[in-house]
Enzyme design. Structure first.
Site, PDB file in Angstrom:
ATOM      1  N   SER A  56       0.940  -1.140  -0.081  1.00 40.61           N
ATOM      2  CA  SER A  56       0.007  -0.126   0.050  1.00 40.61           C
ATOM      3  C   SER A  56       0.906   1.195  -0.124  1.00 40.61           C
ATOM      4  O   SER A  56       1.960   1.007   0.329  1.00 40.61           O
ATOM      5  CB  SER A  56      -0.851  -0.038   1.241  1.00 40.61           C
ATOM      6  N   ASP A  94      -1.311  -1.571  -4.111  1.00 40.64           N
ATOM      7  CA  ASP A  94      -2.702  -1.778  -3.365  1.00 40.64           C
ATOM      8  C   ASP A  94      -3.172  -0.226  -3.028  1.00 40.64           C
ATOM      9  O   ASP A  94      -2.299   0.670  -2.597  1.00 40.64           O
ATOM     10  CB  ASP A  94      -2.679  -2.309  -1.974  1.00 40.64           C
ATOM     11  N   GLY A 233     -10.817  -6.154   1.692  1.00 36.33           N
ATOM     12  CA  GLY A 233     -11.356  -6.118   3.384  1.00 36.33           C
ATOM     13  C   GLY A 233     -11.705  -7.494   3.592  1.00 36.33           C
ATOM     14  O   GLY A 233     -12.860  -7.714   4.373  1.00 36.33           O
ATOM     15  N   ASP A 277      -4.998  -8.419   4.940  1.00 34.50           N
ATOM     16  CA  ASP A 277      -3.846  -7.586   5.592  1.00 34.50           C
ATOM     17  C   ASP A 277      -4.025  -7.904   7.160  1.00 34.50           C
ATOM     18  O   ASP A 277      -3.210  -8.042   7.716  1.00 34.50           O
ATOM     19  CB  ASP A 277      -3.895  -6.184   5.192  1.00 34.50           C
TER      20      ASP A 277
HETATM   21  P1  13P Z   1      -8.506  -6.365   5.647  1.00 33.22           P
HETATM   22  O1  13P Z   1      -8.055  -5.309   6.540  1.00 33.22           O
HETATM   23  O2  13P Z   1      -9.649  -6.957   5.953  1.00 33.22           O
HETATM   24  O3  13P Z   1      -7.187  -7.380   5.660  1.00 33.22           O
HETATM   25  O4  13P Z   1      -8.315  -5.774   4.156  1.00 33.22           O
HETATM   26  C1  13P Z   1      -7.061  -5.586   3.477  1.00 33.22           C
HETATM   27  C2  13P Z   1      -7.243  -5.180   2.086  1.00 33.22           C
HETATM   28  O5  13P Z   1      -8.246  -5.031   1.545  1.00 33.22           O
HETATM   29  C3  13P Z   1      -6.176  -4.582   1.546  1.00 33.22           C
HETATM   30  O6  13P Z   1      -6.493  -3.880   0.389  1.00 33.22           O
END
Ligand code: 13P
Length: 333
Positions: A56, A94, A233, A277
């Site tokens: 990210s 990301d 997510g 993540d």
């Molecule tokens: P989480 O916070 O659910 O792990 O999602 C990570 C994500 O979507 C990274 O882009």
């Protein structure tokens, strides 16, 4: 200019095609540290799975883009050293939020980028995504774009409310942008606090969140048959890790994720990339807290980072084998 092919990395095109046809999803694990990278590679090699290592904007700020790129290059060499002759590793940006950031990553060895214009008005989202696609495709770099807004906080990305993807927009959006995959919003969100307890139902002492909007996913699949869909997510926020963190001095309240059965179901559809993540953060923190509480005299980082790496590896293998189903899916071993 550093081309990803010279680093031994691959883009997402072929792996997504196989994943959609085969009814499984490729794991997209975020990383910031060497230990996360090692755990991801060990898990991918042991399970013979293709893998997306994603970075990210926050990770780049923390670890430096050049270092992360070299970690990804090292990941390819490490996978080979561990016995995998033909690893399939993607280095993905990301939540890229500007054309300039995406270009910088494309010029510096990334094999895939996400341009996230989901917060912009529709036409602006299209214009931005198309600009990135036009640049990326010159170098055979694949592009993920997003329609619909996910709630939650992740590094520098945050939104208070989610807006589900509108199925009636997906054909126009994917055609006009030329994107290679589409991230959609169907009820997942970033972070370890995806739902409030009030939004959940208590079943056998466990808080079960509302189901994902599979009706929207299926409508999107009908409109774009075979087109790669991405779920952000998607951490499930394992209660054993949360309990360990709290048992050893942490304070995580009402941490609730996406139940794994729902991710398993999504993996069988056109969802071919699942982003995780927070679960890695939880696995790492739980192991470090436990180790330090049990060994208060330890101060060599290797003493507590080793169990942290092991715990993350275990979690990654579990996701690959028991949730996403990408084990054994390398084109060549
Ligand atoms: P989480 O916070 O659910 O792990 O999602 C990570 C994500 O979507 C990274 O882009």
């Amino acid at each position: 200019m550093v081309n990803y092919k010279d680093l031994g990395l691959v883009n997402t095109r072929e792996m997504f095609k196989r994943a959609v046809a085969g009814g499984y999803a490729i794991p997209a694990f975020n990383f910031n540290t060497m230990e996360q990278m090692q755990a991801i590679v060990m898990a991918a090699v042991e399970t013979k799975s293709p893998v997306i290592m994603q970075v990210s904007k926050g990770a780049r700020n923390y670890a430096n883009g050049t270092i992360l790129r070299n970690l990804a290059k090292g990941a390819v060499e490490y996978a080979k050293e561990l016995g995998c002759e033909h690893p399939e590793i993607v280095l993905h940006l990301d939540h890229g939020d500007t054309f300039e950031l995406c270009k910088e990553c494309i010029d510096n060895g990334f094999s895939s980028v996400m341009i996230d214009g989901s917060h912009l008005p529709y036409e602006e989202n299209i214009a931005l995504a198309k600009k990135v696609v036009d640049y990326a495709h010159q170098f055979d770099v694949t592009v993920e774009a997003e329609l619909g807004v996910l709630a939650g906080v992740e590094d520098e990305v945050s939104a208070a409310e989610s807006h589900y993807t509108k199925p009636e927009e997906v054909i126009d959006f994917s055609t006009r942008t030329g994107c290679d995959s589409l991230a959609i919003s169907i009820g997942t969100s970033h972070g370890a606090h995806k739902f409030t307890p009030e939004q959940c139902t208590l079943v056998n002492g466990v808080l079960v969140p509302p189901p994902l909007a599979f009706d929207i996913l299926h409508e999107i699949e009908k409109k774009l048959p075979g087109f790669p869909i991405v779920l952000h997510g998607s951490s499930s926020v394992p209660m054993d890790e949360v309990n360990t963190i709290n048992q050893y001095g942490g304070h995580l309240e009402a941490a609730i994720g996406i139940p794994e059965e729902q991710l398993r179901e999504a993996s069988k559809s056109a969802v071919c990339k699942i982003n995780i993540d927070s679960d890695s953060r939880l696995a790492m923190t739980a192991a470090i807290r436990k180790h330090l509480a049990e060994h208060p005299g330890d101060f060599d980082p290797r003493q507590y980072l080793k169990p942290a790496r092991e715990n993350m590896k275990k979690m990654y293998i579990h996701k690959i084998v028991n949730v996403l189903g990408s084990d054994g899916k390398l084109a060549q071993c």
